[in-house]
Motif scaffolding. Structure first.
Motif, PDB file in Angstrom:
ATOM      1  N   VAL A 184       0.708  -0.719  -0.166  1.00 28.37           N
ATOM      2  CA  VAL A 184       0.049  -0.242   0.493  1.00 28.37           C
ATOM      3  C   VAL A 184       1.178   1.339  -0.176  1.00 28.37           C
ATOM      4  O   VAL A 184       0.403   1.897  -0.609  1.00 28.37           O
ATOM      5  CB  VAL A 184      -1.144   0.213   1.211  1.00 28.37           C
ATOM      6  N   ILE A 185       2.202   1.359   0.670  1.00 32.96           N
ATOM      7  CA  ILE A 185       2.377   2.197   0.975  1.00 32.96           C
ATOM      8  C   ILE A 185       3.471   3.007  -0.456  1.00 32.96           C
ATOM      9  O   ILE A 185       3.583   3.613  -0.961  1.00 32.96           O
ATOM     10  CB  ILE A 185       4.227   2.489   1.980  1.00 32.96           C
ATOM     11  N   ALA A 186       4.183   1.924  -0.917  1.00 29.04           N
ATOM     12  CA  ALA A 186       4.770   1.532  -2.321  1.00 29.04           C
ATOM     13  C   ALA A 186       3.339   1.822  -3.399  1.00 29.04           C
ATOM     14  O   ALA A 186       4.238   3.258  -3.972  1.00 29.04           O
ATOM     15  CB  ALA A 186       5.126   0.179  -2.918  1.00 29.04           C
ATOM     16  N   ARG A 187       3.004   1.512  -3.250  1.00 28.61           N
ATOM     17  CA  ARG A 187       2.012   2.065  -4.401  1.00 28.61           C
ATOM     18  C   ARG A 187       1.538   3.714  -4.195  1.00 28.61           C
ATOM     19  O   ARG A 187       1.131   4.164  -5.472  1.00 28.61           O
ATOM     20  CB  ARG A 187       0.429   1.055  -4.560  1.00 28.61           C
ATOM     21  N   THR A 188       0.769   3.590  -3.062  1.00 27.79           N
ATOM     22  CA  THR A 188       0.310   5.047  -2.629  1.00 27.79           C
ATOM     23  C   THR A 188       1.333   5.929  -3.215  1.00 27.79           C
ATOM     24  O   THR A 188       1.103   7.561  -3.500  1.00 27.79           O
ATOM     25  CB  THR A 188       0.155   5.514  -1.126  1.00 27.79           C
TER      26      THR A 188
END
Length: 161
Positions: free
Chosen positions: A32-36
């Motif tokens: 989630v962090i990487a995609r955000t």
């Protein structure tokens, strides 16, 4: 000796799903962090999630089965007289054993026949499927022990299952 083995099995049966859950949580958080923030995409992500989820579910089911913490509908045996309740519990246990034999056999067949590799990590898919016969065999052992207790100790049959 058997109680020590049982406790050790209990620790392992709890540790595996706990590890899988923690790993899934971390992977999802990182994803989630990487995609955000558009840092990176993980092409291998789905493969690892599938494997961890399979092991968490099946070994977690075996842990719940061992401790009798799984969902049970025990209204009928509890509402019957002791002798009738014992018969219902024995029949239920025999049905459970039958199901677990089939699950373990077909799970083992599926694991052995799985020759495919995951597309990204080249992991054998049989590694994911191995959780099925392993959990089935574990639950089968505990179910057979319950069945033996039910047959041998009729006075305590309300406490078993």
């Amino acid at each position: 000796m058997l109680s020590k083995i049982d406790r050790f099995v209990g620790v392992i049966l709890r540790a595996i799903p706990t590890f899988c859950f923690a790993a899934l949580f971390l992977l999802l958080l990182i994803n989630v962090i990487a995609r955000t923030f558009q840092l990176a995409g993980f092409s291998w992500f789905d493969e690892v999630v599938q494997g961890l989820f399979a092991w968490m579910v099946f070994i977690g089911a075996a842990a719940l089965w061992r401790e009798k913490d799984h969902f049970q509908v025990d209204w009928l045996p509890r509402s019957l007289p002791v002798a009738s309740a014992r018969i219902v519990r024995i029949m239920t246990c025999v049905l459970g054993v039958t199901f677990l034999i089939v699950m373990t056999k077909y799970g083992a067949d599926l694991t052995q026949k799985a020759k495919a590799l995951t597309p990204i990590l080249d992991l054998p898919t049989g590694l994911f499927y191995a959780a099925i016969p392993l959990s089935g065999a574990t639950m089968l052992i505990y179910s057979l022990a319950d069945l033996i207790r039910l047959v041998r100790h009729p006075l305590h049959s309300k406490e078993i299952n």
